[in-house]
Write a protein that holds these residues in place. Structure first.
Motif, PDB file in Angstrom:
ATOM      1  N   GLY B 144      48.550  36.042  46.470  1.00  0.00           N
ATOM      2  CA  GLY B 144      47.958  37.042  45.578  1.00  0.00           C
ATOM      3  C   GLY B 144      48.148  38.482  46.005  1.00  0.00           C
ATOM      4  N   GLY B 147      48.227  41.214  43.372  1.00  0.00           N
ATOM      5  CA  GLY B 147      47.078  41.470  42.525  1.00  0.00           C
ATOM      6  C   GLY B 147      47.124  40.732  41.194  1.00  0.00           C
ATOM      7  N   THR B 148      46.266  41.163  40.288  1.00  0.00           N
ATOM      8  CA  THR B 148      46.053  40.465  39.017  1.00  0.00           C
ATOM      9  C   THR B 148      47.339  40.298  38.204  1.00  0.00           C
ATOM     10  OG1 THR B 148      43.770  41.251  38.940  1.00  0.00           O
ATOM     11  CG2 THR B 148      44.737  40.546  36.855  1.00  0.00           C
ATOM     12  N   ASP B 149      48.248  41.281  38.279  1.00  0.00           N
ATOM     13  CA  ASP B 149      49.518  41.157  37.544  1.00  0.00           C
ATOM     14  C   ASP B 149      50.290  39.904  37.955  1.00  0.00           C
ATOM     15  OD1 ASP B 149      49.136  43.655  36.299  1.00  0.00           O
ATOM     16  OD2 ASP B 149      49.989  44.690  38.029  1.00  0.00           O
ATOM     17  N   GLY B 150      50.039  39.434  39.158  1.00  0.00           N
ATOM     18  CA  GLY B 150      50.732  38.245  39.637  1.00  0.00           C
ATOM     19  C   GLY B 150      49.991  36.963  39.340  1.00  0.00           C
ATOM     20  N   MET B 194      40.324  38.906  48.972  1.00  0.00           N
ATOM     21  CA  MET B 194      41.160  37.987  48.207  1.00  0.00           C
ATOM     22  C   MET B 194      40.316  36.849  47.621  1.00  0.00           C
ATOM     23  SD  MET B 194      44.283  37.675  47.237  1.00  0.00           S
ATOM     24  CE  MET B 194      45.514  38.400  48.315  1.00  0.00           C
ATOM     25  N   MET B 197      38.473  37.946  44.638  1.00  0.00           N
ATOM     26  CA  MET B 197      39.358  38.032  43.468  1.00  0.00           C
ATOM     27  C   MET B 197      39.545  36.629  42.866  1.00  0.00           C
ATOM     28  SD  MET B 197      42.098  41.122  43.995  1.00  0.00           S
ATOM     29  CE  MET B 197      42.905  40.806  45.560  1.00  0.00           C
ATOM     30  N   TRP B 201      39.097  35.768  39.056  1.00  0.00           N
ATOM     31  CA  TRP B 201      40.144  35.156  38.238  1.00  0.00           C
ATOM     32  C   TRP B 201      39.681  33.801  37.688  1.00  0.00           C
ATOM     33  CZ3 TRP B 201      43.666  36.386  42.974  1.00  0.00           C
ATOM     34  CH2 TRP B 201      44.123  37.704  42.892  1.00  0.00           C
TER      35      TRP B 201
END
Lengths: 308, 308
Positions: B144, B147-150, B194, B197, B201
């Motif tokens: 990760g 970040g969120t784009d991934g 992480m 996150m 997610w």
């Protein structure tokens, strides 16, 4: 040693750019797909064949002016092992044409598992005494989240096989800041912590142009950080994605280069592969359209570097 | 939804473990390799055939007592596209036998590139209207760092295809601390940033046992962090490597489980694959030796969970 072969190519061609080979089926002219599907059916084999034919056309048209290609593994893996065969054949073809190949896999793991990735992409393996280079690239992008245990196995192979790596530092995407811009104790952001580890790891792979075999990925979309990292990491060569389609311009990437105009290679994928669509030329001319765009990009970046 | 199919398998088999399929050639009994090399030569095809035969034997011997397998991509990729074909065939076979398949690829990228990985490993792709599942696993390990784009592209596919992911948080290796234990402003270590996150997610993929479709990788070698993360991340299921060969014991992993005995799946690779060597039994009995070791491991961990 290290990334010297890439830098030599860049100097000879006076062109610090790399052509990204991310061949989505949508990008590929119909006549290539139709031929591939006729031979192999509407199958993974058919798709993989279309990818390879498309890539070979691009490589033929670019190899005398562009120093390197960067195939993105994901676009091959998405067509299964058949796609991975097209990746291998693309790499082989590009190297035969004298291009430096950066395999964009962002691989990461530890110990003997990372050794396996290193052997797969940058080295050789043995099967009962016979030697094979499974994919055979010149450099591999990797993710350093796991620390030195994930990088050391690569350094060993890079030293033996004269290959290199690019470690993700500050990626081009907007949400890269979620983790990468977090400041650790002492005030340094994570991307700089990672960059400094690249400098450290690179000591094992010194290069004759002053840059080590451990490069870093820094996005064209972050011009300030590019310039900051160029200053902080004098021995770390940069792979710079995000030029063109993602919004980075030539002025944005200028800070990635040193006073000699070295220090980075700027990637363009979609703008090259889809140049024929943007130009509105015949699909059969897709490769020459990519060449025209590659020349435009080369001159655009050269002018920006010169003006700094 | 999410990781519910994995948890259901764990409950039915009363066994929170996963068998790592990391088939190094050195681990594979000679009689299997000799047969494969006889048919395909000392080639990448031959090596890949040996991997597949070895794996099928293990899956046959384990599928009624172990809920899941975790093939490590690197050990297939190191035999080129031929190895990737063995990965695909291994995944297909394990799923036919009712096992949940966690593809350990630690893949990472952004946007449409990450969509390509998601389709490759957890979803489907289309070729001129025909649909294919290129590798077809049930879950994928991912990194990760971007970040969120991934991660967002994965969530979309996971929702559609009832699959899940495990994001690296605190990896089992010694040098994982170099980055992952750095404390960001506010005093939280990167692995917890992480982990949080993952909780965030995971809100998009709620599961009926209380755990989302976004799990985290946390090493058995860090018992304190395992227990800390269990408390901090109530909806995040853990994939726990590092038990056995890497030094983590049953007591060390106990903290990964909640009061119902759920919350984690513990991996063992080498100890299962090489059980026949440790036992000193006939190589032809390698699969039954793996089964004996799997039962020992199941009971070892069950006892440690019960005693907490």
């Amino acid at each position: 040693m290290a990334l010297d072969r890439l830098i030599k190519n860049i100097l000879e061609k006076k062109n610090p750019t790399v052509a990204g080979l991310d061949p989505k089926l949508d990008y590929i002219p119909d006549y290539i797909k139709e031929q591939a599907f006729q031979e192999h059916g509407c199958t993974l084999e058919g798709a993989a064949q279309a990818l390879l034919t498309f890539n070979k056309g691009l490589i033929d048209a670019l190899c005398d002016i562009v120093p390197a290609v960067k195939p993105q593994c994901a676009y091959y893996e998405m067509y299964g092992w058949q796609g991975m065969r097209a990746l291998k054949d693309t790499i082989t073809y590009a190297r035969e044409k004298g291009m430096f190949v950066i395999t964009d896999g962002k691989r990461n793991d530890i110990g003997s598992t990372m050794e396996a990735y290193a052997a797969a992409h940058l080295g050789e393996i043995q099967v009962a005494g016979e030697r094979f280079a499974p994919f055979g690239g010149d450099a591999l992008t990797v993710n350093g989240y796991l620390g030195t245990d994930g990088i050391a196995p690569l350094l060993k192979v890079c030293k033996e096989k004269d290959t290199g790596i690019f470690v993700l530092a500050k990626t081009s995407n907007p949400s890269s800041s979620e983790l990468q811009n977090q400041e650790v104790q002492g005030g340094e952001p994570v991307y700089l912590v990672m960059g400094k580890m690249c400098e450290e790891w690179g000591k094992e792979l010194p290069g004759k142009y002053g840059y080590s075999g451990v490069g870093a990925v820094v996005g064209a979309t972050w011009p300030e950080q590019l310039a900051e990292l160029r200053k902080e990491l004098p021995h770390t060569f940069f792979l710079v994605p995000g030029y063109g389609a993602q919004g980075g311009g030539a002025k944005d990437v200028a800070g990635a280069f040193d006073e000699k105009g070295l220090g980075a290679v700027v990637n363009s994928s979609r703008a090259l592969m889809c140049a024929y669509k943007k130009e509105g030329c015949r699909p059969e001319d897709y490769a020459m359209a990519a060449r025209r765009e590659a020349i435009r990009m080369r001159d655009d970046i050269a002018a920006a570097i010169a003006s700094v």
